[in-house]
Write a protein that holds these residues in place. Structure first.
Motif, PDB file in Angstrom:
ATOM      1  N   ASP A 216      28.782  49.722  17.077  1.00 43.32           N
ATOM      2  CA  ASP A 216      27.772  49.901  18.126  1.00 43.32           C
ATOM      3  C   ASP A 216      26.387  49.941  17.499  1.00 43.32           C
ATOM      4  O   ASP A 216      26.104  50.798  16.658  1.00 43.32           O
ATOM      5  N   GLN A 217      25.509  49.013  17.897  1.00 42.52           N
ATOM      6  CA  GLN A 217      24.169  48.944  17.320  1.00 42.52           C
ATOM      7  C   GLN A 217      23.092  49.365  18.300  1.00 42.52           C
ATOM      8  O   GLN A 217      21.912  49.348  17.970  1.00 42.52           O
ATOM      9  N   THR A 218      23.475  49.733  19.506  1.00 46.92           N
ATOM     10  CA  THR A 218      22.472  50.106  20.507  1.00 46.92           C
ATOM     11  C   THR A 218      21.996  51.538  20.291  1.00 46.92           C
ATOM     12  O   THR A 218      22.669  52.347  19.669  1.00 46.92           O
ATOM     13  N   SER A 219      20.837  51.831  20.814  1.00 48.30           N
ATOM     14  CA  SER A 219      20.297  53.186  20.726  1.00 48.30           C
ATOM     15  C   SER A 219      19.525  53.493  22.007  1.00 48.30           C
ATOM     16  O   SER A 219      18.312  53.643  21.996  1.00 48.30           O
ATOM     17  N   VAL A 220      20.248  53.540  23.111  1.00 50.93           N
ATOM     18  CA  VAL A 220      19.628  53.765  24.409  1.00 50.93           C
ATOM     19  C   VAL A 220      19.644  55.249  24.746  1.00 50.93           C
ATOM     20  O   VAL A 220      20.433  56.023  24.203  1.00 50.93           O
ATOM     21  N   THR A 221      18.757  55.641  25.655  1.00 51.59           N
ATOM     22  CA  THR A 221      18.694  57.029  26.094  1.00 51.59           C
ATOM     23  C   THR A 221      19.632  57.248  27.269  1.00 51.59           C
ATOM     24  O   THR A 221      19.694  56.426  28.187  1.00 51.59           O
ATOM     25  N   GLN A 222      20.387  58.339  27.230  1.00 50.75           N
ATOM     26  CA  GLN A 222      21.278  58.702  28.314  1.00 50.75           C
ATOM     27  C   GLN A 222      20.884  60.075  28.839  1.00 50.75           C
ATOM     28  O   GLN A 222      20.182  60.841  28.166  1.00 50.75           O
ATOM     29  N   SER A 223      21.357  60.401  30.038  1.00 48.61           N
ATOM     30  CA  SER A 223      21.032  61.700  30.612  1.00 48.61           C
ATOM     31  C   SER A 223      22.156  62.161  31.517  1.00 48.61           C
ATOM     32  O   SER A 223      22.975  61.352  31.980  1.00 48.61           O
ATOM     33  N   ALA A 224      22.197  63.435  31.755  1.00 49.02           N
ATOM     34  CA  ALA A 224      23.172  64.027  32.668  1.00 49.02           C
ATOM     35  C   ALA A 224      22.574  65.314  33.217  1.00 49.02           C
ATOM     36  O   ALA A 224      21.767  65.989  32.547  1.00 49.02           O
ATOM     37  N   THR A 225      22.944  65.665  34.417  1.00 54.16           N
ATOM     38  CA  THR A 225      22.441  66.876  35.057  1.00 54.16           C
ATOM     39  C   THR A 225      23.520  67.951  35.065  1.00 54.16           C
ATOM     40  O   THR A 225      24.669  67.692  35.425  1.00 54.16           O
ATOM     41  N   VAL A 226      23.117  69.148  34.652  1.00 53.50           N
ATOM     42  CA  VAL A 226      24.034  70.282  34.583  1.00 53.50           C
ATOM     43  C   VAL A 226      23.676  71.277  35.676  1.00 53.50           C
ATOM     44  O   VAL A 226      22.509  71.696  35.779  1.00 53.50           O
ATOM     45  N   GLN A 227      24.641  71.636  36.509  1.00 51.92           N
ATOM     46  CA  GLN A 227      24.472  72.670  37.519  1.00 51.92           C
ATOM     47  C   GLN A 227      25.121  73.950  36.989  1.00 51.92           C
ATOM     48  O   GLN A 227      26.333  74.028  36.848  1.00 51.92           O
ATOM     49  N   VAL A 228      24.285  74.951  36.662  1.00 53.19           N
ATOM     50  CA  VAL A 228      24.783  76.159  36.013  1.00 53.19           C
ATOM     51  C   VAL A 228      24.779  77.320  36.999  1.00 53.19           C
ATOM     52  O   VAL A 228      23.704  77.779  37.427  1.00 53.19           O
ATOM     53  N   PRO A 229      25.946  77.823  37.406  1.00 55.13           N
ATOM     54  CA  PRO A 229      26.007  78.973  38.312  1.00 55.13           C
ATOM     55  C   PRO A 229      25.434  80.224  37.661  1.00 55.13           C
ATOM     56  O   PRO A 229      25.264  80.289  36.433  1.00 55.13           O
ATOM     57  N   PRO A 230      25.128  81.247  38.445  1.00 56.64           N
ATOM     58  CA  PRO A 230      24.608  82.506  37.904  1.00 56.64           C
ATOM     59  C   PRO A 230      25.572  83.110  36.875  1.00 56.64           C
ATOM     60  O   PRO A 230      26.792  83.046  37.043  1.00 56.64           O
ATOM     61  N   HIS A 231      24.978  83.632  35.808  1.00 54.40           N
ATOM     62  CA  HIS A 231      25.718  84.316  34.748  1.00 54.40           C
ATOM     63  C   HIS A 231      26.746  83.398  34.080  1.00 54.40           C
ATOM     64  O   HIS A 231      27.806  83.833  33.654  1.00 54.40           O
ATOM     65  N   GLN A 232      26.416  82.110  33.991  1.00 58.82           N
ATOM     66  CA  GLN A 232      27.274  81.145  33.335  1.00 58.82           C
ATOM     67  C   GLN A 232      26.479  80.393  32.268  1.00 58.82           C
ATOM     68  O   GLN A 232      25.251  80.329  32.314  1.00 58.82           O
ATOM     69  N   PHE A 233      27.205  79.840  31.293  1.00 58.19           N
ATOM     70  CA  PHE A 233      26.631  78.944  30.301  1.00 58.19           C
ATOM     71  C   PHE A 233      26.822  77.508  30.781  1.00 58.19           C
ATOM     72  O   PHE A 233      27.802  77.192  31.467  1.00 58.19           O
ATOM     73  N   GLY A 234      25.913  76.629  30.404  1.00 57.26           N
ATOM     74  CA  GLY A 234      26.036  75.226  30.742  1.00 57.26           C
ATOM     75  C   GLY A 234      25.600  74.339  29.594  1.00 57.26           C
ATOM     76  O   GLY A 234      24.664  74.682  28.859  1.00 57.26           O
ATOM     77  N   TRP A 235      26.273  73.191  29.438  1.00 53.48           N
ATOM     78  CA  TRP A 235      25.915  72.258  28.376  1.00 53.48           C
ATOM     79  C   TRP A 235      26.546  70.893  28.673  1.00 53.48           C
ATOM     80  O   TRP A 235      27.334  70.743  29.617  1.00 53.48           O
ATOM     81  N   VAL A 236      26.202  69.900  27.839  1.00 55.80           N
ATOM     82  CA  VAL A 236      26.740  68.560  27.987  1.00 55.80           C
ATOM     83  C   VAL A 236      27.436  68.167  26.685  1.00 55.80           C
ATOM     84  O   VAL A 236      26.886  68.378  25.596  1.00 55.80           O
ATOM     85  N   GLU A 237      28.638  67.614  26.808  1.00 59.73           N
ATOM     86  CA  GLU A 237      29.366  67.124  25.644  1.00 59.73           C
ATOM     87  C   GLU A 237      29.529  65.604  25.743  1.00 59.73           C
ATOM     88  O   GLU A 237      29.732  65.064  26.838  1.00 59.73           O
ATOM     89  N   TYR A 238      29.447  64.952  24.586  1.00 57.99           N
ATOM     90  CA  TYR A 238      29.554  63.494  24.531  1.00 57.99           C
ATOM     91  C   TYR A 238      30.572  63.121  23.461  1.00 57.99           C
ATOM     92  O   TYR A 238      30.503  63.628  22.332  1.00 57.99           O
ATOM     93  N   ALA A 239      31.528  62.282  23.816  1.00 54.70           N
ATOM     94  CA  ALA A 239      32.548  61.830  22.869  1.00 54.70           C
ATOM     95  C   ALA A 239      32.451  60.316  22.731  1.00 54.70           C
ATOM     96  O   ALA A 239      32.871  59.573  23.624  1.00 54.70           O
TER      97      ALA A 239
END
Length: 789
Positions: free
Chosen positions: A711-734
């Motif tokens: 893979d030679q591309t280097s594009v920007t990606q995005s994702a939106t995280v909806q984090v409920p109260p008193h919770q942790f939130g993050w994005v994982e990429y595989a």
């Protein structure tokens, strides 16, 4: 266009609980609306474990035999703890930079059984062992030394009867360091918890009152009626589960209803048990499997039929159902079990591998080609049979997940006390689960000196491969500083040398120091002769005292060098022994003569160790030099990689965390944040066991251009995280990743030699039919996977 980057020969694996660490990686930082989580230790499980340990073979588990090694890796490198035949616990440490093994050191404790080890939150190495009085003892080891053994007592009315199991985890780590047996797991606040089998056949435990040495609770009895040492794991929701076999050969799981806390380390009536039935015999091993239905436990153990069996949960445990549900209708027979309890460890892509010993005393192993999938493949797919690690008979096996992504095996030799190590150069993949293994390394008898076995960089013999003579010092008064050759005598201190690595050279050059007088080999004074060598006070500014290794090409591209020329820095000469008297001085003198000379009397090929074995760390010295020359002077030196195998691409396990970790402290409102990051590209190179260096960008461009799937591309990606109260939130990429296995060819100053190697590259979407995945995650606990940076 190929992204500009240097290809780094790296030591960190892809996949679960390991940063992808790809060169050229660009990540956009997310500014969280709430606090960032500080780094700590990750939730440990067998799928993130860095070590696993089995017992010894039945005929080796007798009084007077050595114990099972206990390897553990932390910031100070890999440490191996093992009990000698007299019961004394010894350690040997490997430097994380140079890869050199230090001296055996005694912990000062005589143990009645095999120990356990774990890294505490603050980096302290904690050791646990059974004493001859039946008490449990603990020692805290900091980088500054040992803290002394503390008596933790014994369970009420009985004594400790087996190997302790230690678990711990604070669920915040980027670098898990579990206990040897896949058994280092634990509490959510970083406290340690220890489990033992008592002489009364009961399962007992005690918990730390506070992390990093906060004192200990009283002993608590969990249940009774057992005949094996326990094993333990941490469930997906942070509770501890322990496994033992009773006197009816039934396997039992005991799981916490809720995790303990510093305020309530031993909650009352907190353990729930489940009889898993069967005809189990001997200690079991446990792993965790991350599936679409949650984190499931999978157990392994021998049955009375002599085969190895495995069973997996169908439903994860919970506070209301602590032991969960088990798919006992699909318990799987994996075939021969061998002579010791199994060892289970996880590959960097999440697949499990089970290790043991066969009846010929060889380490044997079998790997999943696919992890567990509830209902369809409840125990995973185990295609193929067992593979043996030939070349060394042993009585025990312990497995460590090496920093570069493969496995390392540590074993004590059959019928002896010598520790042996063998590592993977290339880990297995779903389509090629065996991986590529290097040779066994002799780490000398337990508790022996630096010169024992093949020696070490601090004490080794320099033996001329052609003449069979050893580098020595002249013993006559008029030639006392001369360097000569003589018949090998391992007990002669004048034939014991150390290679003092020059860190300023990138660990690629060294001085040759004689251990009897601590002087260094260099040019003789002017007037004695330009080719003669002499001993003088060591001086790193004296270029004539600096040397590097030039490997002699092995017979095939799949073998590593075993013979070397010892080349003087800044000259074209090498350390040379003479077969016959040249006519103007005795032939016993060792000189420096042109490395490419054709005189049949000159012999400049050496072995750096004892007998026919090189000392650990010698190959790394040679590779460091080669890589440095390829990086700094690519016009006159070359490092090229040739493929011999390109297995199918696969998805990089669970992935890594591409965002900052968010915590929504708000009482009622869901927080929404958009995470942006650069598409992950890049390549890792590997060669040798623990080698890190850079190769010229021309190789990066050439290799990438010749492999269309990279893979030679280097594009920007995005994702939106909806984090409920008193919770942790993050994005994982595989991402999709693919390996090529093959060999490196080094051509330095006209001399060529090879060594096996591999690379691991991010592959384009769709390679082998595999696509990358992006997952948004919210949880009441922070992630256990590592950051992508």
């Amino acid at each position: 266009m190929v992204p500009k980057r240097l290809l780094v020969i790296h030591r960190r694996p892809y996949g679960r609980s390991a940063a992808l660490a790809l060169t050229g990686l660009l990540l956009a930082a997310l500014v969280p609306a709430a606090a960032l989580l500080p780094a700590g230790r990750a939730a440990a499980s067998a799928t993130t474990a860095t070590a696993a340990t089995a017992g010894r073979s039945a005929d080796a588990a007798t009084t007077g035999s050595a114990g099972t090694p206990v390897p553990i890796t932390n910031g100070n490198g890999t440490s191996v703890l093992v009990r000698n035949s007299d019961g004394t616990l010894y350690q040997r440490q490997r430097d994380p930079g140079s890869g050199a093994w230090g001296a055996w050191t005694s912990t000062g404790f005589v143990a009645a059984g095999d120990p356990a080890a774990i890294q505490d939150l603050d980096g302290t190495l904690e050791l646990f062992a059974q004493g001859s009085d039946g008490h449990l003892y603990q020692e805290s080891e900091t980088p500054r030394g040992q803290g002394g053994w503390q008596d933790l007592g014994a369970p009420t009315g009985t004594t400790v009867a087996g190997r302790p199991v230690v678990v711990a985890d604070d669920n915040t780590a980027a670098d898990p360091n579990p206990n040897p047996a896949g058994q280092v797991q634990g509490n959510t606040d970083g406290r340690l918890e220890v489990f033992v089998l008592g002489a009364d056949a009961s399962l007992w435990h005690l918990a730390e009152l506070g992390s990093n040495g906060g004192g200990w609770s009283a002993w608590e009895q969990v249940a009774r009626g057992f005949v094996t040492d326990p094993t333990a794991a941490v469930t997906g929701d942070g509770r501890i589960a322990a496994f033992v076999v009773d006197n009816n050969n039934h396997l039992w799981e005991y799981a916490q209803k809720v995790p303990g806390t510093q305020q309530t380390p031993l909650p009352q009536q907190n353990w729930s048990g489940a009889d898993l039935g069967g005809t189990w015999t001997g200690d079991a091993a446990v792993a965790t499997e991350d599936t679409t239905t949650g984190t499931l436990l999978q157990v392994f153990g021998a049955h009375t039929d002599g085969d190895l069996w495995t069973a997996t949960q169908s439903t994860a445990g919970s506070t209301s159902s602590p032991t969960g549900a088990w798919d006992l209708a699909h318990t799987a027979n994996l075939g021969k079990a061998g002579q010791v309890p199994p060892v289970v460890a996880a590959n960097s892509d999440g697949r499990l591998t089970v290790f043991g010993l066969n009846h010929d005393h060889l380490v044997t192993y079998r790997s999943q080609t696919s992890p567990a999938v509830p209902t369809t493949n409840p125990n995973g797919i185990w295609e193929g049979g067992w593979d043996d690690l030939t070349g060394q008979k042993v009585d025990s096996v312990a497995v460590e997940n090496a920093p570069e992504g493969g496995f390392e095996v540590f074993s004590v030799g059959h019928g002896g006390t010598t520790l042996h190590q063998r590592g993977q150069l290339a880990p297995g993949t779903p389509s090629a689960p065996r991986g590529y293994w290097l040779d066994w390394t002799d780490l000398a008898p337990i508790g022996s000196g630096l010169c024992a076995g093949p020696g070490s960089l601090q004490c080794l013999a320099l033996t001329n491969a052609d003449l069979g003579t050893a580098l020595d010092l002249a013993n006559s008064s008029d030639l006392e500083s001369a360097v000569i050759q003589d018949a090998p005598n391992p007990s002669d201190a004048a034939q014991q040398w150390s290679l003092t690595v020059n860190a300023a050279s990138g660990n690629s050059t060294f001085s040759i120091t004689n251990n009897s007088d601590n002087q260094c080999v260099g040019d003789a004074p002017t007037g004695i002769g330009g080719l003669h060598l002499d001993m003088a006070a060591c001086d790193t500014s004296d270029s004539t005292q600096q040397w590097y290794l030039e490997p002699v090409a092995p017979a095939s591209t799949t073998g590593k060098p075993t013979l070397y020329r010892i080349h003087q820095v800044g000259s074209s000469t090498c350390l040379t022994a003479l077969k016959h008297n040249p006519g103007f001085h005795p032939s016993e003198f060792v000189e420096r003569i042109d490395c490419t000379g054709k005189n049949a009397n000159d012999h400049n090929t050496w072995r750096l160790g004892s007998g026919t074995t090189n000392a650990p760390g010698v190959l790394e010295l040679a590779l460091n030099r080669a890589a440095q020359q390829c990086s700094t002077t690519p016009a006159s030196n070359s490092c090229s990689f040739t493929d011999t195998s390109t297995p199918a691409a696969y998805q990089a396990a669970t992935g890594c965390v591409v965002s900052s970790i968010l915590y929504n402290a708000g009482p009622t409102t869901t927080a929404s944040d958009t995470v942006s990051w650069a598409h992950i590209t890049g390549t890792e190179w590997s060669l040798g066991r623990e080698l890190e260096f850079q190769v010229p960008e021309v190789l990066s461009t050439s290799f990438t251009a010749s492999h269309s799937w990279i893979d030679q591309t280097s594009v920007t990606q995005s994702a939106t995280v909806q984090v409920p109260p008193h919770q942790f939130g993050w994005v994982e990429y595989a991402p999709v990743v693919r390996e090529t296995e093959g060999y490196w060819t080094f051509t330095l100053a006209g001399q060529s030699w090879t060594v096996p190697g591999r690379n691991l590259s991010v592959a384009a979407s769709g390679t082998s039919g595999v696509n990358p995945i992006t997952v948004t995650v919210t949880s009441g606990e922070p992630p256990t996977d590592s950051r992508c940076d």
